[in-house]
Design a protein around this motif. Structure first.
Motif, PDB file in Angstrom:
ATOM      1  N   SER A 116       0.827  -1.212   0.000  1.00 14.74           N
ATOM      2  CA  SER A 116       0.000   0.000   0.000  1.00 14.74           C
ATOM      3  C   SER A 116       0.859   1.258   0.000  1.00 14.74           C
ATOM      4  O   SER A 116       0.539   2.249  -0.670  1.00 14.74           O
ATOM      5  N   GLY A 117       1.969   1.221   0.741  1.00 16.29           N
ATOM      6  CA  GLY A 117       2.864   2.381   0.775  1.00 16.29           C
ATOM      7  C   GLY A 117       3.484   2.669  -0.572  1.00 16.29           C
ATOM      8  O   GLY A 117       3.732   3.827  -0.922  1.00 16.29           O
ATOM      9  N   ALA A 118       3.751   1.615  -1.347  1.00 20.32           N
ATOM     10  CA  ALA A 118       4.279   1.804  -2.705  1.00 20.32           C
ATOM     11  C   ALA A 118       3.239   2.475  -3.590  1.00 20.32           C
ATOM     12  O   ALA A 118       3.561   3.340  -4.410  1.00 20.32           O
ATOM     13  N   ARG A 119       1.973   2.084  -3.433  1.00 20.18           N
ATOM     14  CA  ARG A 119       0.901   2.702  -4.221  1.00 20.18           C
ATOM     15  C   ARG A 119       0.778   4.191  -3.892  1.00 20.18           C
ATOM     16  O   ARG A 119       0.617   5.025  -4.787  1.00 20.18           O
ATOM     17  N   VAL A 120       0.831   4.524  -2.607  1.00 19.75           N
ATOM     18  CA  VAL A 120       0.755   5.932  -2.194  1.00 19.75           C
ATOM     19  C   VAL A 120       1.892   6.725  -2.833  1.00 19.75           C
ATOM     20  O   VAL A 120       1.684   7.816  -3.387  1.00 19.75           O
ATOM     21  N   ALA A 121       3.100   6.178  -2.774  1.00 20.28           N
ATOM     22  CA  ALA A 121       4.259   6.872  -3.345  1.00 20.28           C
ATOM     23  C   ALA A 121       4.090   7.072  -4.844  1.00 20.28           C
ATOM     24  O   ALA A 121       4.414   8.145  -5.372  1.00 20.28           O
TER      25      ALA A 121
END
Length: 213
Positions: A116-121
């Motif tokens: 999920s953090g990769a998607r946000v970035a």
């Protein structure tokens, strides 16, 4: 301006700072390299996890050792003790506020995270003026639902490194544009298999782009 942090070493020893965002208080840990930093790498966690995830720890430690300032960001919903993730727009707002608080003019900004953090970035990279994106275990689609692809979130016009396991039930993105994909043999979504190898791939990518000495 960046929040001062200790130099080198495991991030478990790094004090955290709370930052107010439009979606509540986020937490950030900033670790300085031994010398002047060549870049700032900001990393976010997965949906139900935290910044202590093994792959984030491995990349954090290797990047700091390679001369990069690394900031680990805990989203407000996790700071508040919730495991269920906030809506995408809320995650992006909080992330953007934290990155604005820790970035430094003149220092290349690399954004990233796991799952999920990769998607946000990826979703916020253009708006933040990031130089590149490091996506660990990018969840291409929900398990068993390849028709619900999120490939469009990967910014094809920026240098992006995706590191995914070849057994990841969330799928593996395809390289396109400036998006590179490193497939880790035998690894699933947690990327625990061969953590040193994953960290080496990430640091090698940083070095190729001049973001690490």
């Amino acid at each position: 301006m960046p929040l001062g942090g200790p130099r080198a070493g495991h991030h478990g020893c790094v004090p955290s700072h709370e930052i107010d965002t439009p979606r509540g208080s986020a937490r950030v840990q900033v670790t300085e390299p031994a010398g002047a930093p060549a870049a700032l790498l900001v990393l976010g966690h997965g949906a139900g996890g935290d910044v202590g995830a093994p792959d984030l720890t491995a990349v954090h430690d290797a990047a700091v050792a390679a001369g990069v300032r690394v900031a680990l960001v805990t989203q407000p919903y996790r700071v508040a003790g919730r495991r269920a993730p906030a809506p995408a727009g809320h995650l992006d707002e909080a992330w953007t506020a934290v990155v604005a608080a820790v970035r430094e003019d003149g220092l290349p900004l690399i954004v990233g995270g796991r799952s999920s953090g990769a998607r946000v970035a990826c979703r916020t990279a253009y708006a933040l003026g990031a130089a590149g994106v490091l996506a660990l275990a990018f969840p291409l689609h929900p398990p068993g639902k390849p028709e619900r692809s999120r490939a469009g979130e990967l910014p094809a016009d920026l240098p992006v490194l995706v590191v995914n396991g070849d057994r990841d039930p969330f799928g593996v993105p395809q390289a396109h544009g400036r998006v590179e994909v490193a497939v880790r043999p035998g690894a699933v979504h947690d990327l625990r298999r061969d953590l040193p190898g994953t960290a080496e791939i990430a640091v090698g990518w940083l070095r190729r782009h001049g973001w690490a000495p």
